[in-house]
Design a protein around this motif. Structure first.
Motif, PDB file in Angstrom:
ATOM      1  N   GLU A 251       3.835 -10.554  -3.676  1.00 49.49           N
ATOM      2  CA  GLU A 251       3.106  -9.620  -3.644  1.00 49.49           C
ATOM      3  C   GLU A 251       1.735  -9.720  -3.602  1.00 49.49           C
ATOM      4  OE1 GLU A 251       2.541  -8.064  -7.472  1.00 49.49           O
ATOM      5  OE2 GLU A 251       2.331  -6.157  -6.650  1.00 49.49           O
TER       6      GLU A 251
ATOM      7  N   GLN B 227       0.780  -1.091  -4.413  1.00 50.21           N
ATOM      8  CA  GLN B 227       1.918  -1.091  -5.189  1.00 50.21           C
ATOM      9  C   GLN B 227       3.151  -1.524  -4.433  1.00 50.21           C
ATOM     10  OE1 GLN B 227       2.964   2.730  -6.770  1.00 50.21           O
ATOM     11  NE2 GLN B 227       1.331   2.861  -7.943  1.00 50.21           N
ATOM     12  N   PHE B 228       4.147  -2.079  -5.051  1.00 49.76           N
ATOM     13  CA  PHE B 228       5.033  -2.782  -4.564  1.00 49.76           C
ATOM     14  C   PHE B 228       6.505  -2.187  -4.870  1.00 49.76           C
ATOM     15  CE2 PHE B 228       7.568  -7.154  -4.476  1.00 49.76           C
ATOM     16  CZ  PHE B 228       7.947  -7.225  -3.223  1.00 49.76           C
ATOM     17  N   ARG B 229       7.385  -2.241  -3.860  1.00 53.25           N
ATOM     18  CA  ARG B 229       8.636  -1.386  -4.326  1.00 53.25           C
ATOM     19  C   ARG B 229       9.908  -1.938  -3.571  1.00 53.25           C
ATOM     20  NH1 ARG B 229       8.296   4.739  -3.056  1.00 53.25           N
ATOM     21  NH2 ARG B 229       8.294   3.918  -0.711  1.00 53.25           N
ATOM     22  N   ILE B 230      10.887  -2.048  -4.336  1.00 46.82           N
ATOM     23  CA  ILE B 230      12.182  -2.657  -3.663  1.00 46.82           C
ATOM     24  C   ILE B 230      13.148  -1.341  -3.617  1.00 46.82           C
ATOM     25  CG2 ILE B 230      13.981  -4.245  -3.919  1.00 46.82           C
ATOM     26  CD1 ILE B 230      12.133  -6.210  -5.332  1.00 46.82           C
ATOM     27  N   ASN B 231      13.802  -1.047  -2.958  1.00 46.10           N
ATOM     28  CA  ASN B 231      14.595   0.002  -2.568  1.00 46.10           C
ATOM     29  C   ASN B 231      16.060  -0.687  -2.319  1.00 46.10           C
ATOM     30  OD1 ASN B 231      12.551   1.978  -2.001  1.00 46.10           O
ATOM     31  ND2 ASN B 231      12.239   0.809  -0.220  1.00 46.10           N
TER      32      ASN B 231
ATOM     33  N   ASP C 259       5.311   8.999   4.650  1.00 50.46           N
ATOM     34  CA  ASP C 259       4.972   8.228   3.574  1.00 50.46           C
ATOM     35  C   ASP C 259       3.647   8.841   2.887  1.00 50.46           C
ATOM     36  OD1 ASP C 259       6.921   6.501   3.710  1.00 50.46           O
ATOM     37  OD2 ASP C 259       5.985   4.885   4.432  1.00 50.46           O
TER      38      ASP C 259
ATOM     39  N   THR D 258       1.765   1.640   4.600  1.00 50.74           N
ATOM     40  CA  THR D 258       2.793   1.040   4.015  1.00 50.74           C
ATOM     41  C   THR D 258       3.373  -0.246   4.969  1.00 50.74           C
ATOM     42  OG1 THR D 258       3.664   3.002   3.385  1.00 50.74           O
ATOM     43  CG2 THR D 258       5.196   1.375   3.469  1.00 50.74           C
TER      44      THR D 258
ATOM     45  N   MET E 157      11.952  -3.701   1.326  1.00 42.36           N
ATOM     46  CA  MET E 157      10.875  -3.726   0.271  1.00 42.36           C
ATOM     47  C   MET E 157       9.503  -3.192   0.887  1.00 42.36           C
ATOM     48  SD  MET E 157      11.086  -7.570  -1.330  1.00 42.36           S
ATOM     49  CE  MET E 157      11.733  -8.451  -0.129  1.00 42.36           C
ATOM     50  N   ASP E 158       8.991  -2.484   0.268  1.00 38.69           N
ATOM     51  CA  ASP E 158       7.731  -2.039   0.788  1.00 38.69           C
ATOM     52  C   ASP E 158       6.608  -2.396  -0.172  1.00 38.69           C
ATOM     53  OD1 ASP E 158       8.219   0.338  -0.779  1.00 38.69           O
ATOM     54  OD2 ASP E 158       8.773   1.367   1.105  1.00 38.69           O
TER      55      ASP E 158
ATOM     56  N   TYR F  92       2.550  -0.744  -0.529  1.00 40.71           N
ATOM     57  CA  TYR F  92       1.774   0.282   0.066  1.00 40.71           C
ATOM     58  C   TYR F  92       0.555   0.727  -1.010  1.00 40.71           C
ATOM     59  CZ  TYR F  92       4.533   2.706  -3.472  1.00 40.71           C
ATOM     60  OH  TYR F  92       5.404   3.088  -4.828  1.00 40.71           O
TER      61      TYR F  92
END
Ligand SMILES: O=C(O)CCC(=O)C(=O)O
Ligand SMILES: [Fe+2]
Length: 187
Positions: free
Chosen positions: A46, A77-81, A100, A105, A168-169, A171
């Motif tokens: 991250e 921010q960090f996100r896992i889909n 987005d 991103t 994963m992104d 952004y």
């Protein structure tokens, strides 16, 4: 005199029922710590992702003749889909058409499962998985910030096969209250 534990107002583990209750809602400490520590590599990633976002954001700012440190304080921010695609969902849309909403991103797509599609003049083209690659997307805020000089791309995720797909992104989720409103960049 009441015990220090009682003084905190928290339930004291006196009865067997209480002990059972706590053991049901809290995992054993050792297991909990192992689980927390297993996230360390992810946290390191991250940080790398944050640095990358700042570097690319800085390059964009410099391309607009601004100081490369311009976006250093911007949030990331960090996100896992995770998509749980079933046989019934093949051919359907996993994520609806969107742009987005943030500034920038960086997306790491699933390396084996496709599905991401980008809109090129009204036609959705697949972005095939390319192991070891990252995808960089400008968001709506980049468009607003640059007074329309930077463009976003409409995209979606289609279900191609019945499997689990993970992406994963990282952004920069700038909103209009974060100093990125039109004209802040001086354009
Ligand atoms: O899962 C993907 O490949 C893309 C997800 C996406 O578009 C998003 O998180 O904004
Ligand atoms: Fe997206």
């Amino acid at each position: 005199m009441s015990s220090p534990a009682a003084a905190t107002g928290l339930p004291v583990l006196k009865t067997p029922f209480m002990k059972l209750w706590v053991s049901m809602i809290w995992p054993p400490l050792k297991l909990f710590m192992t689980s927390v520590l297993s996230y360390r590599p992810l946290l390191r990633k991250e940080t790398q992702l944050r640095n990358m976002l700042m570097d690319i954001g800085g390059e964009i700012a410099e391309s607009m003749r601004l100081n490369g440190d311009y976006c250093k304080e911007w949030p990331c921010q960090f996100r896992i889909n995770k998509y749980n695609f079933t046989p019934e969902s093949v051919g359907t849309t996993g994520v609806q058409i969107h742009t987005d909403s943030g500034f920038l991103t960086i997306l790491q797509d699933n390396e084996n499962v496709g599905g991401l599609e980008v809109d090129k003049s009204g036609e959705f083209l697949p972005v095939d998985p390319l192991p070891g690659s990252l995808l960089v997307n400008l968001g709506d805020m980049a468009n607003v910030w640059s007074n329309g000089r930077l463009h976003t791309v409409r995209h979606r995720v289609q279900c191609k096969e019945a499997t689990i797909r993970v992406s994963m992104d990282g952004y920069i989720p700038l909103g209009t209250d974060s100093g990125a409103a039109a004209g802040t960049g001086g354009f």
